[in-house]
Scaffold this motif. Structure first.
Motif, PDB file in Angstrom:
ATOM      1  N   UNK A 171      -7.578   6.038  -1.566  1.00  0.00           N
ATOM      2  CA  UNK A 171      -8.420   5.818  -0.652  1.00  0.00           C
ATOM      3  C   UNK A 171      -8.297   6.101   0.840  1.00  0.00           C
ATOM      4  N   UNK A 172      -9.189   6.495   1.904  1.00  0.00           N
ATOM      5  CA  UNK A 172      -8.864   6.940   2.913  1.00  0.00           C
ATOM      6  C   UNK A 172      -8.606   5.819   4.141  1.00  0.00           C
ATOM      7  N   UNK A 173      -8.257   6.117   5.040  1.00  0.00           N
ATOM      8  CA  UNK A 173      -7.634   5.234   6.411  1.00  0.00           C
ATOM      9  C   UNK A 173      -7.873   6.320   7.579  1.00  0.00           C
ATOM     10  N   UNK A 174      -7.490   5.126   8.482  1.00  0.00           N
ATOM     11  CA  UNK A 174      -7.769   5.655  10.146  1.00  0.00           C
ATOM     12  C   UNK A 174      -7.268   5.411  10.584  1.00  0.00           C
ATOM     13  N   UNK A 175      -5.985   6.665  11.306  1.00  0.00           N
ATOM     14  CA  UNK A 175      -4.414   6.539  11.887  1.00  0.00           C
ATOM     15  C   UNK A 175      -4.718   6.753  12.795  1.00  0.00           C
ATOM     16  N   UNK A 176      -3.956   6.631  13.756  1.00  0.00           N
ATOM     17  CA  UNK A 176      -3.644   6.809  15.449  1.00  0.00           C
ATOM     18  C   UNK A 176      -2.682   7.800  15.130  1.00  0.00           C
ATOM     19  N   UNK A 177      -1.625   9.094  15.297  1.00  0.00           N
ATOM     20  CA  UNK A 177      -0.876   9.943  15.985  1.00  0.00           C
ATOM     21  C   UNK A 177      -0.441   9.252  16.736  1.00  0.00           C
ATOM     22  N   UNK A 178       1.605   9.190  16.004  1.00  0.00           N
ATOM     23  CA  UNK A 178       2.212   8.634  17.534  1.00  0.00           C
ATOM     24  C   UNK A 178       3.385   9.390  17.622  1.00  0.00           C
TER      25      UNK A 178
END
Length: 378
Positions: free
Chosen positions: A138-145
């Motif tokens: 599935x798709x998830x939303x991530x925040x670039x670190x």
């Protein structure tokens, strides 16, 4: 509040804040205390530890068999002693005798602390794994670190994932705090927590984005039958519906292109061609070569190959830059596609006609092999 009651209160708080079952922690503590009893009694096979779920009081019980003559005090009890402690018993019965050591409260407190810390880590890891395992495929939303070499560390909420170099779209660059959509390829359970493999290049990323954006796809009214992608450049997608009043392509494009544009923006400008699916391979191949116009299609279903003729001025469009349009159309349909212009087809057919004519002439011009006049003179 005594120490035992404090233990129960602490476990209630842990259950509430960390979503870790109090019962799981108590059972782990009981098992740990059984092992500790081995040091005190010399063996622990017949020992059971019980922690009262309300008061937190710790009790140790030994299973002992009633016998006439005691040989092993750890596993046996005499009839006389059994009569004093248990109203109903017979020789051979197994009874539970409380054998809680005097200093067991201190031992229990030490073990409780060790077990709780260890179990919290294990349970947190398990909870995280279960949470993200459900997001696999599935798709998830991530925040670039940050960038770690060529890889990118992305925070998914409670855990970080690594976007590997080979799963990144060439030319895409991100800054810390950028929010990006990712496709979860795999979630593995490790001793350091779940290891999550994510991708920006996977064709299923586009499919999941459309499922999230287009209500008709999410509800199953419109179906994505096939998808072919060259990440960062172009995607071709074939859609179908059995509802006569619904245009599947129009549903995906949206009013003034709003739906497809939202996905194009998420994919940083990647072009998306949406076509109508057809069970007729000729129609499907013609649609797949869009935006090029097609004159004719000859498809061989057994060989999974097709010969396509296009107008001269459409040849380069049909093939696409570096063959991309034809390549994606072939992947989308599952057919090997041979594209020729009308001129090439005409030249080929004329050449074949000339070749056939030359063969006929050669046959007609073959000289007689025998000269019968010489035979007659003799």
């Amino acid at each position: 509040m005594d120490a035992n009651k404090e233990l129960i209160e602490a476990l209630n708080q842990i259950e509430k804040e960390k979503d870790i079952s109090k019962e799981v922690l108590l059972e782990a503590m009981e098992n740990s205390l059984v092992a500790a009893c081995k040091n005190h009694f010399g063996k622990a096979d017949n020992i059971k530890v019980n922690i009262n779920r309300v008061t937190g009081a710790v009790s140790v019980f030994a299973e002992r068999q009633i016998v006439q003559n005691v040989v092993d005090k750890v596993t046996e009890i005499s009839v006389e002693e059994a009569i004093l402690k248990f109203p109903l018993n017979n020789v051979g019965d197994i009874v539970q005798v409380e054998v809680t050591p005097a200093n067991f409260g201190r031992i229990a407190a030490q073990k409780a602390k060790q077990v709780v810390v260890q179990k919290i880590r294990e349970e947190e890891r398990k909870v995280l794994y279960n949470q993200y395992y459900g997001k696999e495929k599935d798709i998830v939303t991530g925040i670039v670190q940050r960038y770690v070499g060529n890889n990118i560390s992305v925070n998914l909420g409670k855990v970080d994932a690594i976007l590997a170099d080979n799963e990144q779209v060439k030319g895409e660059r991100f800054k810390p705090t950028d929010r990006i959509k990712l496709y979860v390829i795999e979630v593995k359970d490790t001793t350091k927590g779940p290891r999550i493999t994510v991708s920006r290049t996977h064709p299923e990323l586009v499919k999941r984005l459309f499922e999230a954006e287009v209500t008709e796809i999410r509800d199953g009214i419109v179906e994505i039958k096939s998808i072919a992608r060259e990440a960062g450049s172009r995607t071709k997608m074939a859609v179908y519906t059995s509802h006569p009043d619904i245009d599947p392509v129009g549903a995906c494009v949206g009013m003034n292109g709003a739906r497809v544009n939202a996905i194009v923006n998420e994919l940083r400008g990647e072009k998306i061609d949406i076509i109508n699916w057809s069970d007729d391979p000729k129609v499907l191949i013609e649609n797949a070569l869009s935006p090029a116009k097609v004159v004719s299609v000859e498809a061989d279903a057994e060989e999974k190959s097709a010969k396509v003729v296009v107008p001269d001025y459409q040849l380069s469009l049909a093939i696409g830059k570096e063959g991309q349009n034809a390549r994606l159309a072939a992947r989308l349909t599952g057919y090997k596609i041979d594209i020729k212009s009308e001129s090439q087809t005409k030249d080929t057919s004329e050449a074949e006609e000339i070749h056939d004519l030359e063969e006929v002439q050669e046959v007609q011009e073959i000289p007689d092999v025998l000269d019968f006049s010489e035979v007659e003179e003799e």
